[in-house]
Design an enzyme around this catalytic site. Structure first.
Site, PDB file in Angstrom:
ATOM      1  N   ASP A   1      -9.513  -3.762  -5.859  1.00 32.59           N
ATOM      2  CA  ASP A   1      -8.875  -2.949  -4.828  1.00 32.59           C
ATOM      3  C   ASP A   1      -9.501  -1.558  -4.821  1.00 32.59           C
ATOM      4  O   ASP A   1      -9.373  -0.800  -5.783  1.00 32.59           O
ATOM      5  CB  ASP A   1      -7.371  -2.865  -5.103  1.00 32.59           C
ATOM      6  CG  ASP A   1      -6.585  -2.237  -3.969  1.00 32.59           C
ATOM      7  OD1 ASP A   1      -7.188  -1.534  -3.143  1.00 32.59           O
ATOM      8  OD2 ASP A   1      -5.361  -2.457  -3.906  1.00 32.59           O
TER       9      ASP A   1
ATOM     10  N   SER B   1       0.835  -1.196   0.000  1.00 33.04           N
ATOM     11  CA  SER B   1       0.000   0.000   0.000  1.00 33.04           C
ATOM     12  C   SER B   1       0.877   1.256   0.000  1.00 33.04           C
ATOM     13  O   SER B   1       1.701   1.443  -0.888  1.00 33.04           O
ATOM     14  CB  SER B   1      -0.953  -0.048   1.202  1.00 33.04           C
ATOM     15  OG  SER B   1      -1.962   0.918   1.080  1.00 33.04           O
TER      16      SER B   1
ATOM     17  N   HIS C   1      -7.109  -5.925  -0.629  1.00 34.29           N
ATOM     18  CA  HIS C   1      -6.018  -4.975  -0.398  1.00 34.29           C
ATOM     19  C   HIS C   1      -5.312  -5.288   0.922  1.00 34.29           C
ATOM     20  O   HIS C   1      -4.079  -5.344   0.984  1.00 34.29           O
ATOM     21  CB  HIS C   1      -6.566  -3.546  -0.383  1.00 34.29           C
ATOM     22  CG  HIS C   1      -5.522  -2.487  -0.212  1.00 34.29           C
ATOM     23  ND1 HIS C   1      -4.832  -1.941  -1.268  1.00 34.29           N
ATOM     24  CD2 HIS C   1      -5.044  -1.868   0.899  1.00 34.29           C
ATOM     25  CE1 HIS C   1      -3.973  -1.037  -0.826  1.00 34.29           C
ATOM     26  NE2 HIS C   1      -4.076  -0.977   0.485  1.00 34.29           N
TER      27      HIS C   1
END
Length: 330
Positions: free
Chosen positions: A277, A143, A306
């Site tokens: 996502d 991320s 995610h």
């Protein structure tokens, strides 16, 4: 100063790890004046003979305990040959007894160590202090950790990165993503209002926090128990506030994609995008493939979320181990 965390054995560990005496170490240290948690599989201190180190840069919240199952599996699949470490974001941990969140509050505020740019400098400082100069790095980002890795490579082109694996990368247009549109008002305009419920939850005993977390996540049938303890720590108050502060800066600062840095390091980068996502929609995958056709961009075909650490840490580690072995063979 670095101290060992007596709570590290609260996490479940595979029996074969215990039998072989390979339990991970959890240490706390100050880096850039901010409390930092380091989760270590393999040696507790790195030496010059450790020529390759795998370093994980987390997402947000940046508590390293979320990645314990992933790291354990990765370390095992790599036959315990290489140190696998994860460094938390500055202030994204629960302070153990005897330690404060910062060494010098004024310096932390001036350097904005809990902000996005400060977190990038925090990781560069960690590498300078804790990774031997002759060691090569395999960086694994998740991320916002992927954005941080790109910035590390941009700010320090001499960084010895053998390969950087970008998992579910939030490296562009975060506020425009479906999740970004929902959370930007909260993180940017109403962040202080969110502190009150977090403060009230922080007053609950840990056993009630854990029960609440299990209830909220009960829809995930294969929930990894390893994530419970760091989630309890997240609800300690300061940790959650630092996470929300960083989130607000992400919405404001993660805008256009840094194509220049990506192209300069194209042979070192692997990007793995989620097909569903909400932080990084599949459109971003097709956009980057169109703009940089020679890059290694992969789209998940397994339905991973995610926040993969919630339930498929081992499965993602299997892929990453294969990619790392591929990089070592070339």
């Amino acid at each position: 100063m670095t101290i060992n965390d007596p709570r590290q054995l609260d996490y479940p560990i595979h029996n074969d790890y215990k039998a072989a005496g390979m339990e991970p170490h959890t240490d706390f240290t100050f880096c850039c004046g901010a409390l930092t948690e380091v989760l270590k599989f393999g040696p507790r201190q790195l030496l010059p003979e450790h020529k390759l180190v795998i370093l994980l840069i987390p997402g947000n919240p940046g508590l390293v305990g979320f990645y314990k199952t992933f790291m354990q599996e990765l370390h095992s699949l790599l036959e315990h040959k290489y140190p696998v470490w994860a460094v938390s974001h500055a202030g994204h941990c629960a302070a153990p007894d005897g330690m404060d969140m910062v060494e010098d509050g004024r310096a932390a505020a001036e350097d904005d160590v809990f902000g996005l740019s400060g977190q990038i400098e925090h990781k560069l400082a960690f590498v300078r202090k804790h990774i031997p100069k002759g060691s090569s790095l395999v960086l694994v980002g998740h991320s916002i950790g992927c954005y941080i890795i790109l910035e590390m490579m941009r700010r320090n082109p001499e960084l010895k990165v053998l390969k950087a694996v970008m998992l579910f990368p939030t490296i562009e247009r975060m506020a425009e993503s479906p999740q970004g549109r929902r959370l930007t008002p909260l993180l940017c305009q109403m962040r202080y209002l969110a502190y009150l419920p977090v403060f009230l939850v922080s007053l609950l005993p840990d056993i009630l926090k854990a029960a609440l977390i299990k209830l909220v996540l009960s829809c995930i049938s294969s929930l990894d128990r390893c994530i419970l303890q760091p989630t309890v720590q997240l609800l300690s108050g300061d940790c959650a506030a630092n996470s929300m502060y960083l989130g607000g800066q992400e919405m404001r600062m993660v805008l256009g994609r840094d194509n220049i840095t990506i192209k300069k390091n194209l042979d070192k980068l692997i990007f793995y995008y989620g097909a569903t996502d909400h932080w990084c929609p599949v459109k971003y995958f097709y956009d980057i493939k169109r703009d940089i056709p020679d890059g290694d961009f992969r789209l998940c075909k397994k339905g991973f979320r995610h926040a993969f650490v919630l339930d498929v840490g081992r499965e993602v580690a299997e892929m990453v181990a294969e990619w790392i072995y591929g990089a070592l063979r070339t």
